[in-house]
Scaffold this motif. Structure first.
Motif, PDB file in Angstrom:
ATOM      1  N   ARG A 164      -3.342 117.266  92.696  1.00 32.46           N
ATOM      2  CA  ARG A 164      -3.222 117.334  90.833  1.00 32.46           C
ATOM      3  C   ARG A 164      -1.931 116.152  91.053  1.00 32.46           C
ATOM      4  NH1 ARG A 164      -2.132 122.036  90.680  1.00 32.46           N
ATOM      5  NH2 ARG A 164      -0.356 122.467  92.743  1.00 32.46           N
ATOM      6  N   ALA A 167      -3.549 112.788  89.886  1.00 31.32           N
ATOM      7  CA  ALA A 167      -4.582 113.365  89.240  1.00 31.32           C
ATOM      8  C   ALA A 167      -3.323 112.773  88.292  1.00 31.32           C
ATOM      9  CB  ALA A 167      -5.069 114.303  88.688  1.00 31.32           C
ATOM     10  N   ALA A 168      -2.377 113.443  88.316  1.00 32.98           N
ATOM     11  CA  ALA A 168      -0.658 113.264  87.257  1.00 32.98           C
ATOM     12  C   ALA A 168      -0.326 111.357  87.276  1.00 32.98           C
ATOM     13  CB  ALA A 168       0.361 113.497  87.645  1.00 32.98           C
ATOM     14  N   ARG A 169      -0.292 110.893  89.189  1.00 32.40           N
ATOM     15  CA  ARG A 169      -0.413 109.114  88.995  1.00 32.40           C
ATOM     16  C   ARG A 169      -1.193 108.693  88.147  1.00 32.40           C
ATOM     17  NH1 ARG A 169       1.441 111.198  94.755  1.00 32.40           N
ATOM     18  NH2 ARG A 169      -1.323 111.370  95.108  1.00 32.40           N
ATOM     19  N   ASP A 170      -2.647 108.854  88.502  1.00 29.08           N
ATOM     20  CA  ASP A 170      -3.538 108.109  88.028  1.00 29.08           C
ATOM     21  C   ASP A 170      -2.945 108.555  86.339  1.00 29.08           C
ATOM     22  OD1 ASP A 170      -4.738 107.673  89.818  1.00 29.08           O
ATOM     23  OD2 ASP A 170      -6.130 109.229  89.740  1.00 29.08           O
ATOM     24  N   GLN A 171      -3.240 108.971  85.990  1.00 33.72           N
ATOM     25  CA  GLN A 171      -2.615 109.674  84.412  1.00 33.72           C
ATOM     26  C   GLN A 171      -1.634 108.884  84.131  1.00 33.72           C
ATOM     27  OE1 GLN A 171      -2.271 113.510  83.088  1.00 33.72           O
ATOM     28  NE2 GLN A 171      -2.219 112.623  80.296  1.00 33.72           N
ATOM     29  N   ARG A 172      -0.591 108.814  85.135  1.00 28.94           N
ATOM     30  CA  ARG A 172       0.599 107.375  84.464  1.00 28.94           C
ATOM     31  C   ARG A 172       0.292 106.559  84.475  1.00 28.94           C
ATOM     32  NH1 ARG A 172       3.573 110.126  87.541  1.00 28.94           N
ATOM     33  NH2 ARG A 172       3.775 108.896  89.531  1.00 28.94           N
ATOM     34  N   GLN A 173      -0.582 106.330  85.774  1.00 27.57           N
ATOM     35  CA  GLN A 173      -0.900 104.439  85.469  1.00 27.57           C
ATOM     36  C   GLN A 173      -2.174 104.793  84.592  1.00 27.57           C
ATOM     37  OE1 GLN A 173      -2.690 104.222  89.655  1.00 27.57           O
ATOM     38  NE2 GLN A 173      -1.064 104.203  90.732  1.00 27.57           N
ATOM     39  N   ALA A 174      -2.464 104.582  84.405  1.00 26.07           N
ATOM     40  CA  ALA A 174      -3.474 104.437  83.242  1.00 26.07           C
ATOM     41  C   ALA A 174      -2.338 104.311  81.400  1.00 26.07           C
ATOM     42  CB  ALA A 174      -4.547 105.605  82.869  1.00 26.07           C
ATOM     43  N   LYS A 175      -1.922 105.615  82.323  1.00 24.07           N
ATOM     44  CA  LYS A 175      -0.944 105.264  80.442  1.00 24.07           C
ATOM     45  C   LYS A 175       0.192 103.306  80.167  1.00 24.07           C
ATOM     46  CE  LYS A 175       2.705 107.487  78.155  1.00 24.07           C
ATOM     47  NZ  LYS A 175       3.838 108.823  78.152  1.00 24.07           N
ATOM     48  N   LYS A 178      -2.545 101.109  79.586  1.00 24.52           N
ATOM     49  CA  LYS A 178      -2.560 101.233  77.936  1.00 24.52           C
ATOM     50  C   LYS A 178      -1.065  99.936  76.723  1.00 24.52           C
ATOM     51  CE  LYS A 178      -3.972 103.978  74.229  1.00 24.52           C
ATOM     52  NZ  LYS A 178      -3.939 105.652  74.172  1.00 24.52           N
TER      53      LYS A 178
END
Length: 202
Positions: A164, A167-175, A178
């Protein structure tokens, strides 16, 4: 010279009497102290006794044997815990970190646990001849099984938590990526417009 020896004998006798008094006073204090149990309430024991006393309806033999086995498991847990505590406590008493009253409390609880284990063995033999010789071994295996099961559960929860977090780190990096791309898109038209102005003036 005689008076010197008399004084030495007097002082020696006084020191000896004080030590004897201190020894007996300390033992009396320990004997009179209300030593608290080393462990908390033995819930499995109370549940077994409650089933034995149950009359309407009477507890089945399956219920009683299961409750006795659970009681034996709790005893095994306490034995393992006391083995770990004993050496540590002995060292602390030797160093003077804790008082003899704590050791007396531990020793009393150890004897009570020994009596409890003997009672479990006797109870087991009332259900099946010879079960008393194997009930503690069975209880030990069940305790180890429960510990292993709990360890696997803890590892699974930890893995799930790490997944979890990842996944939060990946989501933050993707953001963040972007946002960087969006800023580049915003600055590119401005740069093109400025270049066009420079070329026109030239």
């Amino acid at each position: 010279m005689g008076s010197v020896w008399l004084a030495i004998i007097y002082i020696g006798g006084w020191i000896l009497s004080m030590r004897v008094f201190g020894y007996f006073w300390k033992n009396r204090k320990l004997a009179n102290s209300d030593a608290e149990p080393w462990f908390g309430e033995h819930i499995a024991l109370k549940q077994y006794v409650a089933l034995l006393q149950q009359s309407e309806p009477e507890a089945s033999e399956t219920q009683l044997t299961a409750a006795l086995l659970r009681r034996a498991m709790e005893d095994v847990v306490r034995v393992l815990s006391m083995r770990e505590d004993k050496q540590v406590l002995a060292n602390l008493v030797k160093q003077g970190t804790v008082g003899d009253d704590i050791w007396a409390q531990f020793t009393l609880s150890e004897k009570e646990l020994e009596a409890e284990i003997l009672a479990v063995i006797e109870e087991a033999n009332t259900f099946k001849e010879g079960w008393g010789q194997t009930i503690l071994q069975t209880a030990s295996e069940m305790v180890m099984h429960e510990k292993t099961k709990q360890l696997k559960k803890d590892l699974a929860l930890r893995k799930e938590e790490e997944t979890r977090k990842q996944a939060a780190r990946d989501q933050r990096q993707a953001k963040e990526v972007k946002e960087v791309k969006e800023k580049k898109v915003e600055t590119t038209p401005k740069a093109t417009e400025e270049n066009a102005k420079v070329e026109a003036t030239a």
